[in-house]
Design an enzyme around this catalytic site. Structure first.
Site, short mmCIF file in Angstrom:
data_model
loop_
_atom_site.label_atom_id
_atom_site.label_comp_id
_atom_site.label_asym_id
_atom_site.label_seq_id
_atom_site.Cartn_x
_atom_site.Cartn_y
_atom_site.Cartn_z
N GLY A 177 -21.27 15.21 -8.23
CA GLY A 177 -19.96 15.78 -8.54
C GLY A 177 -19.51 15.56 -9.98
O GLY A 177 -18.35 15.82 -10.31
N ILE A 217 -25.56 2.13 -19.79
CA ILE A 217 -26.30 3.06 -18.95
C ILE A 217 -25.55 4.38 -18.89
O ILE A 217 -24.39 4.44 -18.49
CB ILE A 217 -26.49 2.50 -17.54
CG1 ILE A 217 -27.30 1.20 -17.59
CG2 ILE A 217 -27.19 3.52 -16.65
CD1 ILE A 217 -27.44 0.51 -16.25
N PHE A 275 -25.46 8.06 -17.19
CA PHE A 275 -25.97 8.76 -16.01
C PHE A 275 -26.24 10.22 -16.35
O PHE A 275 -25.40 10.91 -16.93
CB PHE A 275 -24.99 8.64 -14.85
CG PHE A 275 -24.85 7.23 -14.35
CD1 PHE A 275 -25.83 6.67 -13.54
CD2 PHE A 275 -23.78 6.44 -14.74
CE1 PHE A 275 -25.71 5.36 -13.10
CE2 PHE A 275 -23.66 5.13 -14.30
CZ PHE A 275 -24.63 4.59 -13.48
N TYR A 321 -12.97 13.35 -4.57
CA TYR A 321 -11.81 12.90 -5.35
C TYR A 321 -10.96 14.09 -5.79
O TYR A 321 -9.73 14.08 -5.65
CB TYR A 321 -12.31 12.10 -6.56
CG TYR A 321 -11.25 11.68 -7.54
CD1 TYR A 321 -10.32 10.70 -7.23
CD2 TYR A 321 -11.20 12.25 -8.82
CE1 TYR A 321 -9.36 10.30 -8.16
CE2 TYR A 321 -10.26 11.86 -9.75
CZ TYR A 321 -9.34 10.89 -9.41
OH TYR A 321 -8.40 10.50 -10.32
N ARG A 338 -16.56 14.79 -22.61
CA ARG A 338 -15.32 14.25 -22.06
C ARG A 338 -14.18 14.49 -23.05
O ARG A 338 -14.38 14.56 -24.25
CB ARG A 338 -15.47 12.75 -21.77
CG ARG A 338 -16.55 12.43 -20.73
CD ARG A 338 -16.17 13.00 -19.39
NE ARG A 338 -17.17 12.80 -18.34
CZ ARG A 338 -17.89 13.78 -17.82
NH1 ARG A 338 -17.75 15.02 -18.26
NH2 ARG A 338 -18.75 13.53 -16.86
N ALA A 353 -3.87 5.44 -7.11
CA ALA A 353 -4.89 6.42 -6.70
C ALA A 353 -6.15 5.69 -6.27
O ALA A 353 -6.42 4.57 -6.71
CB ALA A 353 -5.21 7.38 -7.85
N ASP A 381 0.85 -1.19 0.00
CA ASP A 381 0.00 0.00 0.00
C ASP A 381 0.88 1.24 0.00
O ASP A 381 1.87 1.31 0.75
CB ASP A 381 -0.88 -0.03 1.26
CG ASP A 381 -1.98 1.01 1.25
OD1 ASP A 381 -1.73 2.16 0.84
OD2 ASP A 381 -3.10 0.68 1.70
N VAL A 409 -15.46 4.96 -18.47
CA VAL A 409 -16.75 4.81 -19.15
C VAL A 409 -16.63 3.96 -20.41
O VAL A 409 -17.55 3.18 -20.72
CB VAL A 409 -17.34 6.21 -19.46
CG1 VAL A 409 -16.46 6.99 -20.43
CG2 VAL A 409 -18.76 6.08 -19.98
N LYS A 423 -7.11 14.66 -4.55
CA LYS A 423 -6.04 14.71 -5.54
C LYS A 423 -5.34 16.07 -5.54
O LYS A 423 -4.13 16.16 -5.75
CB LYS A 423 -6.59 14.40 -6.94
CG LYS A 423 -7.02 12.95 -7.13
CD LYS A 423 -5.86 11.96 -7.01
CE LYS A 423 -4.92 12.04 -8.17
NZ LYS A 423 -3.82 11.03 -8.06
#
Length: 337
Positions: free
Chosen positions: A285, A213, A215, A155, A222, A90, A67, A198, A159
């Site tokens: 978000g 699907i 959302f 996130y 993108r 990450a 880790d 995705v 980050k």
């Protein structure tokens, strides 16, 4: 052809965190081919051994299950004699909604742990993988590296905290760092479960005979970037002095809406039209629009980007198992039956 600048990494000890993951496995592969002595560090919470099986018999490749938050003697032993650290481990965006504490631990405290070890052991270079999510919902288009930091997700916050630790260690301790902000990476071995990208999520569903699907309304835009372009950016950042202390957007400039992606993938994989796009509730978000300016990394490091999105994607999708990281052998993509 003469030797590239990246060949300077030959024979050097490098650590790739998240090295069994999507981007990390491609980076590990490139470094092994260069001749670097590669330590692939991954706790396998998201990474998969199948992504690096093809490297296991290479004498300059070594996998270590650990880790990035581990600050004990085992980590110190790994850092001894290390020339370069490529920090790609990450906690992914979707995980932050389930466990924001783990998200903070990995993305912020993990980065802090690694830069501390780097300074303590005299690491020459630290290349840090970040994300465009640090900008939040963009207000300036195209978005360059001077855009204000206004993250709208856990996130993005975690980050950004990781970035700030890296930058502070550059300024206070002289650690040679470069920050790379990734945007919607696609390519073989992309994680296809609910925490993945995705493209691969749609691919997994369509080849299983299920509707993709989307959302929200699907008009989210993108900025897709080919995984091997990220590898090139990592390698160039590690060896080019121009990258010292810099942060770069690493994005192709390709702009595709989620609806366009879903419909385009159905055209490729389900030409008979048996499936259709379904819509689900919006994700908390989720950023609506990306138009990314990557001129800085192009000018500083000479990085070029794959811009033929549909051509590249169609070729990549011709081997479904390789794209999804399955290792049982090639399988040609075909219409859903």
């Amino acid at each position: 052809m003469g030797e590239t600048r990246e060949m300077a990494l030959k024979g050097r000890k490098v650590i790739v965190t998240g090295g069994a993951g999507f981007v990390g496995s491609h980076l590990s592969e490139a470094l092994v081919d260069i001749g670097a002595d590669v330590i692939c560090l991954d706790d396998l919470s998201a990474g998969k051994m199948g992504n690096i099986t093809h490297l296991s018999d290479r004498p300059n490749f070594h996998f270590v299950k650990l880790d990035v938050c581990d600050s004990g003697p085992r980590m110190d032993e790994l850092f001894k004699g290390t020339d370069t650290v490529f920090h790609n481990a990450a906690s992914k965006k979707n995980i932050c909604l389930i466990n924001p504490q783990r998200d903070l631990d990995v993305n912020a405290a993990g980065a802090l742990n690694l830069v501390q070890k780097s300074v303590a052991h005299g690491v020459r270079k630290f290349v840090h993988a970040s994300t465009g999510s640090v900008y939040g919902e963009p207000r300036i288009f195209p978005t360059n590296e001077t855009h204000p930091f206004e993250p709208v997700s856990y996130y993005g916050v975690s980050k950004l905290a990781g970035e700030r630790y890296v930058d502070v260690f550059h300024k206070l301790h002289g650690l040679d760092t470069t920050i790379l902000r990734y945007f919607h990476v696609y390519g073989p071995r992309q994680e296809s479960n609910e925490f993945g990208g995705v493209v691969s999520i749609f691919l997994r569903r369509i080849t299983a005979g299920l509707n993709p699907i989307v959302f929200g309304d699907g008009e989210q835009v993108r900025s897709f970037t080919w995984v091997r372009d990220l590898v090139a950016a990592n390698l160039a950042s590690a060896v080019n002095p121009r990258a010292t202390g810099e942060a770069y957007n690493v994005a192709s400039g390709i702009r595709v809406s989620v609806n366009e992606l879903a419909r385009g993938m159905l055209d490729i994989l389900d030409p008979e039209g048996r499936l259709q796009v379904e819509h689900g509730p919006p994700l908390l978000g989720d950023i609506m629009n990306f138009d990314v300016d990557s001129r800085k990394i192009r000018e500083h490091l000479g990085i070029g980007f794959e811009t033929e999105f549909w051509k590249t994607l169609t070729i990549a999708l011709s081997d479904v198992q390789a794209f999804l990281g399955d290792i049982s052998g090639p399988q040609q993509a075909k219409a859903v039956s």
